[in-house]
Write a protein that holds these residues in place. Sequence first.
Motif, PDB file in Angstrom:
ATOM      1  N   ARG A 144      -3.281  -1.051  -3.506  1.00  0.00           N
ATOM      2  CA  ARG A 144      -2.472  -0.662  -4.674  1.00  0.00           C
ATOM      3  C   ARG A 144      -3.291  -0.398  -5.951  1.00  0.00           C
ATOM      4  NH1 ARG A 144       2.657  -1.115  -4.666  1.00  0.00           N
ATOM      5  NH2 ARG A 144       2.668  -2.770  -3.116  1.00  0.00           N
ATOM      6  N   PRO A 145      -4.164  -1.305  -6.394  1.00  0.00           N
ATOM      7  CA  PRO A 145      -4.862  -1.043  -7.663  1.00  0.00           C
ATOM      8  C   PRO A 145      -5.998  -0.017  -7.558  1.00  0.00           C
ATOM      9  CG  PRO A 145      -5.563  -3.143  -6.777  1.00  0.00           C
ATOM     10  CD  PRO A 145      -4.474  -2.640  -5.877  1.00  0.00           C
ATOM     11  N   LEU A 146      -6.288   0.441  -6.370  1.00  0.00           N
ATOM     12  CA  LEU A 146      -7.405   1.366  -6.174  1.00  0.00           C
ATOM     13  C   LEU A 146      -6.995   2.825  -6.264  1.00  0.00           C
ATOM     14  CD1 LEU A 146      -9.067  -0.380  -3.080  1.00  0.00           C
ATOM     15  CD2 LEU A 146      -9.550  -0.759  -5.514  1.00  0.00           C
ATOM     16  N   VAL A 147      -5.684   3.101  -6.237  1.00  0.00           N
ATOM     17  CA  VAL A 147      -5.213   4.481  -6.090  1.00  0.00           C
ATOM     18  C   VAL A 147      -4.261   4.881  -7.206  1.00  0.00           C
ATOM     19  CG1 VAL A 147      -5.504   4.356  -3.584  1.00  0.00           C
ATOM     20  CG2 VAL A 147      -3.273   3.826  -4.583  1.00  0.00           C
ATOM     21  N   GLY A 148      -4.018   6.183  -7.307  1.00  0.00           N
ATOM     22  CA  GLY A 148      -3.136   6.708  -8.334  1.00  0.00           C
ATOM     23  C   GLY A 148      -1.672   6.449  -8.074  1.00  0.00           C
ATOM     24  N   SER A 149      -1.221   6.686  -6.852  1.00  0.00           N
ATOM     25  CA  SER A 149       0.173   6.415  -6.505  1.00  0.00           C
ATOM     26  C   SER A 149       0.235   5.913  -5.065  1.00  0.00           C
ATOM     27  CB  SER A 149       1.045   7.662  -6.672  1.00  0.00           C
ATOM     28  OG  SER A 149       0.722   8.641  -5.713  1.00  0.00           O
ATOM     29  N   LEU A 150       1.267   5.133  -4.779  1.00  0.00           N
ATOM     30  CA  LEU A 150       1.374   4.484  -3.471  1.00  0.00           C
ATOM     31  C   LEU A 150       2.821   4.496  -3.004  1.00  0.00           C
ATOM     32  CD1 LEU A 150      -0.156   2.653  -1.327  1.00  0.00           C
ATOM     33  CD2 LEU A 150       0.752   0.732  -2.621  1.00  0.00           C
ATOM     34  N   ALA A 151       3.019   4.972  -1.788  1.00  0.00           N
ATOM     35  CA  ALA A 151       4.324   4.891  -1.124  1.00  0.00           C
ATOM     36  C   ALA A 151       4.128   4.080   0.146  1.00  0.00           C
ATOM     37  CB  ALA A 151       4.846   6.285  -0.792  1.00  0.00           C
ATOM     38  N   VAL A 152       5.160   3.361   0.537  1.00  0.00           N
ATOM     39  CA  VAL A 152       5.100   2.516   1.730  1.00  0.00           C
ATOM     40  C   VAL A 152       6.266   2.879   2.635  1.00  0.00           C
ATOM     41  CG1 VAL A 152       5.143   0.146   2.593  1.00  0.00           C
ATOM     42  CG2 VAL A 152       4.035   0.647   0.412  1.00  0.00           C
ATOM     43  N   THR A 153       5.999   2.968   3.937  1.00  0.00           N
ATOM     44  CA  THR A 153       7.046   3.238   4.903  1.00  0.00           C
ATOM     45  C   THR A 153       6.827   2.382   6.140  1.00  0.00           C
ATOM     46  OG1 THR A 153       8.271   5.001   6.037  1.00  0.00           O
ATOM     47  CG2 THR A 153       5.875   5.166   6.065  1.00  0.00           C
ATOM     48  N   GLN A 154       7.880   2.191   6.891  1.00  0.00           N
ATOM     49  CA  GLN A 154       7.816   1.430   8.135  1.00  0.00           C
ATOM     50  C   GLN A 154       7.446   2.366   9.291  1.00  0.00           C
ATOM     51  OE1 GLN A 154       8.118  -1.995   8.200  1.00  0.00           O
ATOM     52  NE2 GLN A 154       8.074  -1.605   6.004  1.00  0.00           N
ATOM     53  N   PRO A 155       6.836   1.830  10.346  1.00  0.00           N
ATOM     54  CA  PRO A 155       6.412   2.685  11.468  1.00  0.00           C
ATOM     55  C   PRO A 155       7.542   3.516  12.065  1.00  0.00           C
ATOM     56  CG  PRO A 155       5.422   0.523  11.676  1.00  0.00           C
ATOM     57  CD  PRO A 155       6.401   0.442  10.529  1.00  0.00           C
ATOM     58  N   THR A 156       8.720   2.915  12.269  1.00  0.00           N
ATOM     59  CA  THR A 156       9.810   3.681  12.890  1.00  0.00           C
ATOM     60  C   THR A 156      10.242   4.847  12.014  1.00  0.00           C
ATOM     61  OG1 THR A 156      11.360   2.037  12.009  1.00  0.00           O
ATOM     62  CG2 THR A 156      10.724   1.808  14.318  1.00  0.00           C
ATOM     63  N   ASP A 157      10.261   4.644  10.690  1.00  0.00           N
ATOM     64  CA  ASP A 157      10.622   5.741   9.780  1.00  0.00           C
ATOM     65  C   ASP A 157       9.542   6.817   9.774  1.00  0.00           C
ATOM     66  OD1 ASP A 157      12.994   4.504   9.091  1.00  0.00           O
ATOM     67  OD2 ASP A 157      12.167   3.557   7.298  1.00  0.00           O
ATOM     68  N   ALA A 158       8.276   6.395   9.708  1.00  0.00           N
ATOM     69  CA  ALA A 158       7.169   7.365   9.686  1.00  0.00           C
ATOM     70  C   ALA A 158       7.149   8.182  10.969  1.00  0.00           C
ATOM     71  CB  ALA A 158       5.840   6.638   9.495  1.00  0.00           C
TER      72      ALA A 158
END
Length: 197
Positions: A99-113
């Motif tokens: 999280r603190p290393l990048v500009g923006s972050l999205a998170v998803t679950q394996p089944t959704d991805a």
Amino acid sequence: MNTADTTEARRVMIKSQLRTSGVNDETTLERMRDVPREDFLPADKAPIAYIDRSIPLGDGEAMAAPLFYGKLLVEAAARRDDRVLVVENGTGYLAELVRPLVGSLAVTQPTDAAAGKVEGEGDFTLVLIDGAIEQLPGSLAERVADGGRVVGGLVLRGVSRLASGRKIAGRVAFMPLEDLGIPVLPAFAKPKGWSFP
């Protein structure tokens, strides 16, 4: 475990698991030192947060060994201008590491991805997968920007390996880097083909 115990456990993890295996990038070691693994585990698993293997969590989920996360972060080389997608495996640990290393972050679950259900607009310059996959679905590959990177586990001939991919000319090609025991994400299994009994 008290705070002093976990601080010492993280120090030992860095010294005996990460550094001895070639993970010496200071930013990676800092994140691994600053993010307590036990905070992302059920209370009954917290005492084994720093063992050198995956921790099963039930329902097909697991927290991978510290070495996987260390090597993944080094290979990813996340930048402040990266737009990152983390395909999570139920703990939230990888997202917190990056999280603190990048500009923006999205998170998803394996089944959704795996089903192509990724929130947000635009393409991602870096996709991190918290586990090993047999295949990267086309719907997820479409969300990787041209020139973007994908880092995670890849299952090849029954062996899980850390792998890095790059999207070039509309396709993501992976290069296996190192055999590691990485929890497999069932949502990314290849369809089983017909074979002779």
